[in-house]
Write a protein that holds these residues in place. Structure first.
Motif, short mmCIF file in Angstrom:
data_model
loop_
_atom_site.label_atom_id
_atom_site.label_comp_id
_atom_site.label_asym_id
_atom_site.label_seq_id
_atom_site.Cartn_x
_atom_site.Cartn_y
_atom_site.Cartn_z
N VAL A 298 0.83 -1.20 0.00
CA VAL A 298 0.00 0.00 0.00
C VAL A 298 0.87 1.25 0.00
CG1 VAL A 298 -1.65 1.32 1.38
CG2 VAL A 298 -1.95 -1.14 1.11
N ASP A 299 1.92 1.25 0.82
CA ASP A 299 2.79 2.43 0.92
C ASP A 299 3.49 2.72 -0.40
OD1 ASP A 299 2.08 2.73 3.57
OD2 ASP A 299 3.75 1.53 4.31
N VAL A 300 4.00 1.68 -1.07
CA VAL A 300 4.70 1.88 -2.35
C VAL A 300 3.73 2.38 -3.41
CG1 VAL A 300 6.02 0.75 -4.17
CG2 VAL A 300 6.44 0.16 -1.78
N THR A 301 2.51 1.86 -3.42
CA THR A 301 1.51 2.32 -4.39
C THR A 301 1.19 3.79 -4.18
OG1 THR A 301 0.52 0.13 -4.68
CG2 THR A 301 -0.88 2.02 -5.14
N ILE A 302 1.01 4.22 -2.94
CA ILE A 302 0.75 5.64 -2.66
C ILE A 302 1.92 6.50 -3.16
CG2 ILE A 302 0.47 7.34 -0.81
CD1 ILE A 302 -1.06 5.23 0.76
N THR A 303 3.14 6.03 -2.89
CA THR A 303 4.32 6.78 -3.35
C THR A 303 4.37 6.86 -4.87
OG1 THR A 303 5.54 6.06 -1.40
CG2 THR A 303 6.84 6.88 -3.24
N ASN A 304 4.02 5.77 -5.56
CA ASN A 304 4.05 5.77 -7.02
C ASN A 304 3.10 6.82 -7.60
OD1 ASN A 304 5.92 3.74 -7.04
ND2 ASN A 304 4.47 2.11 -7.53
N PHE A 305 1.91 6.95 -7.01
CA PHE A 305 0.95 7.94 -7.51
C PHE A 305 1.37 9.36 -7.14
CE2 PHE A 305 -2.14 4.28 -7.39
CZ PHE A 305 -2.30 4.21 -8.77
N LEU A 306 1.88 9.54 -5.93
CA LEU A 306 2.27 10.88 -5.49
C LEU A 306 3.45 11.43 -6.29
CD1 LEU A 306 1.92 10.63 -1.60
CD2 LEU A 306 0.49 11.92 -3.16
N GLU A 307 4.41 10.55 -6.64
CA GLU A 307 5.60 10.99 -7.33
C GLU A 307 5.48 10.89 -8.85
OE1 GLU A 307 8.90 8.85 -5.75
OE2 GLU A 307 8.75 9.77 -3.75
N GLY A 308 4.32 10.48 -9.34
CA GLY A 308 4.12 10.42 -10.77
C GLY A 308 4.74 9.22 -11.45
N ILE A 309 5.18 8.22 -10.68
CA ILE A 309 5.76 7.02 -11.27
C ILE A 309 4.70 6.23 -12.02
CG2 ILE A 309 6.94 4.84 -10.75
CD1 ILE A 309 8.17 6.22 -8.34
N THR A 310 3.50 6.16 -11.45
CA THR A 310 2.36 5.50 -12.11
C THR A 310 1.39 6.57 -12.59
OG1 THR A 310 2.59 3.58 -10.64
CG2 THR A 310 0.52 3.82 -11.84
N PRO A 311 1.26 6.76 -13.91
CA PRO A 311 0.34 7.81 -14.40
C PRO A 311 -1.12 7.40 -14.25
CG PRO A 311 1.29 6.59 -16.23
CD PRO A 311 1.96 6.07 -14.99
N TYR A 312 -2.00 8.38 -14.16
CA TYR A 312 -3.44 8.12 -14.04
C TYR A 312 -4.19 9.40 -14.41
CZ TYR A 312 -3.49 10.80 -9.71
OH TYR A 312 -3.38 11.80 -8.78
N THR A 313 -5.47 9.25 -14.71
CA THR A 313 -6.34 10.39 -14.99
C THR A 313 -7.24 10.61 -13.78
OG1 THR A 313 -6.36 9.86 -17.35
CG2 THR A 313 -8.11 11.31 -16.53
N PRO A 314 -7.12 11.74 -13.09
CA PRO A 314 -7.90 11.95 -11.87
C PRO A 314 -9.40 11.91 -12.15
CG PRO A 314 -6.15 13.59 -12.07
CD PRO A 314 -6.22 12.87 -13.38
N GLU A 315 -10.14 11.33 -11.23
CA GLU A 315 -11.58 11.32 -11.33
C GLU A 315 -12.14 12.70 -10.99
OE1 GLU A 315 -12.83 8.27 -8.68
OE2 GLU A 315 -12.63 6.67 -10.17
N ARG A 316 -13.26 13.02 -11.61
CA ARG A 316 -13.89 14.31 -11.33
C ARG A 316 -14.56 14.25 -9.97
NH1 ARG A 316 -17.84 16.60 -15.80
NH2 ARG A 316 -15.82 16.53 -16.89
N ALA A 317 -14.33 15.29 -9.18
CA ALA A 317 -14.92 15.33 -7.84
C ALA A 317 -16.35 15.83 -7.93
CB ALA A 317 -14.10 16.25 -6.93
N ASP A 318 -17.30 14.93 -7.76
CA ASP A 318 -18.72 15.29 -7.79
C ASP A 318 -19.17 15.62 -6.37
OD1 ASP A 318 -18.75 14.79 -10.50
OD2 ASP A 318 -19.24 12.67 -10.20
N THR A 319 -18.92 16.86 -5.97
CA THR A 319 -19.28 17.28 -4.62
C THR A 319 -20.52 18.15 -4.67
OG1 THR A 319 -16.97 17.28 -4.02
CG2 THR A 319 -18.46 18.44 -2.53
#
Length: 376
Positions: A298-319
């Motif tokens: 879990v910790d490595v996955t969080i780091t990958n997303f925070l540092e841009g190692i794993t790219p992704y398209t952010p979901e739209r915040a429907d608030t």
């Protein structure tokens, strides 16, 4: 492609391609196992009865190599001015191979019988006193394996396990192990640093021969380097000799990865994904599950997303807009550390949870600032 933590551990014992040859050798392996078990009993009795002298120790080391089928190839020259050697970690019998050809003492946290420890050339790290050792046996260097635990040798882990500060002159050593039919080290969920891997040692008895290649590399002077810079130079030397890349993984991640795979299920992955999305709510679930299946952490996955190692398209915040009766969403508050070391184990565990919450809060704050989110 960069190595992931799951590629550094062996989960299966069998490594050969020809199953027919393995089955042909099986009865001979059982016979060799029986003979070597008898030799091990003789070695045990001899270690108790014979006097504790250097010549006797060398004899017992030779018998131990015969017992476990260990053959050592030594390359390079030892620097007599170095009292500390640093090597990678491959198997539970690295200490036996290096002690046999170099006369080293390896530091371990294993709880094993004294005769077994002395035969393998190891000392308990908790009972080791540096000044006393070098006063009593200055000709026996200490072998450090600061990766903390064995891997399959495909990469060099981050050095973290230093029993004491290293000296100003250190000789790096690279260790390679080759064997037919079976992997030398297999990771199990219950593996710990203070428990000797008896199952790995048993397969040494069954295998016809295990070849260790020990390469002594040029000694290094510290110079003006601090510990971090000096360690990095040592890592570069060892990794270059092995022909592998230096990794930022720790052995605890490799070991926990093996435990995860042993009990992994869809429910486990989804629970881990829920923990990731608690910190990073805008990362799509499918991306979290895909990265988590590779990193197993879990910790490595969080780091990958925070540092841009794993790219992704952010979901739209429907608030939905806050109504007059709906309370404002709570702000994330970073806990403040107390700065006092708790006395009891329970209090220390609570302190650990506070520090963990603080690290998650800091990661969340950086993520919000990076993407310009407005959660107030």
């Amino acid at each position: 492609m960069a190595l992931t933590v799951d590629k550094l551990a062996n989960d299966d014992r069998f490594s050969g391609d020809n199953v027919f040859q393995f089955l042909l050798y099986l009865p001979f392996g059982i016979l060799i196992l029986a003979l070597r078990t008898l030799l091990a009993l003789i070695l045990w009795v001899a270690s108790i009865l014979l006097p504790k002298k250097s010549a006797v120790g060398q004899l017992l080391s030779t018998l131990a190599c015969w017992t476990f089928g260990v053959y050592v190839k030594l390359k390079g020259n030892r620097d007599p001015r170095c009292s500390v050697m640093v090597a990678n970690y491959v198997s539970c019998l690295d200490s036996l191979a290096t002690s046999h050809v170099l006369g080293t003492i390896s530091l371990r946290k294993w709880k094993v019988p004294p005769f077994f420890a002395s035969t393998l050339g190891i000392k308990n790290a908790a009972q080791f006193v540096r000044k006393q050792h070098f006063a009593e046996s200055p000709s026996r260097p200490v072998l450090l394996q600061p990766e903390g635990g064995p891997t399959n040798g495909r990469g060099l882990l981050k050095f973290t396990d230093w029993p004491f500060p290293i000296g100003n002159r250190v000789q790096p050593v690279s260790i390679k192990v080759e064997r037919m039919y079976t992997n030398v080290t297999v990771h199990r969920p219950g593996d710990t640093r203070d428990k000797f891997p008896w199952s790995d040692a048993l397969w040494f008895l069954w295998t016809p021969l295990t070849v260790f290649t020990i390469q002594l590399l040029p000694a290094m002077e510290r110079g003006d380097d601090d510990d971090a810079a000096f360690v990095q130079r040592l890592r570069q030397s060892i990794a270059g000799s092995l022909g592998v890349e230096m990794l930022e993984f720790r052995w605890e991640q490799v070991n926990s990865s093996g435990a995860w795979r042993a009990r992994a299920s869809a429910a486990e992955l989804r629970r881990g994904a829920a923990r990731v999305r608690d910190v990073l709510p805008r990362v799509p679930l499918r991306d979290v599950l895909a990265d988590l299946a590779v990193t197993q952490s879990v910790d490595v996955t969080i780091t990958n997303f925070l540092e841009g190692i794993t790219p992704y398209t952010p979901e739209r915040a429907d608030t939905p807009p806050p109504g007059p009766s709906s309370p404002p969403p709570p702000k994330y508050v970073t806990p403040v550390p107390t700065g006092v070391f708790p006395k009891s184990a329970k209090e220390r565990q609570l302190s650990f949870q506070e520090r963990k919450a603080q690290m998650i809060a800091e990661a969340r704050r950086k993520y919000i600032e990076k993407h310009g989110l407005n959660l107030a």
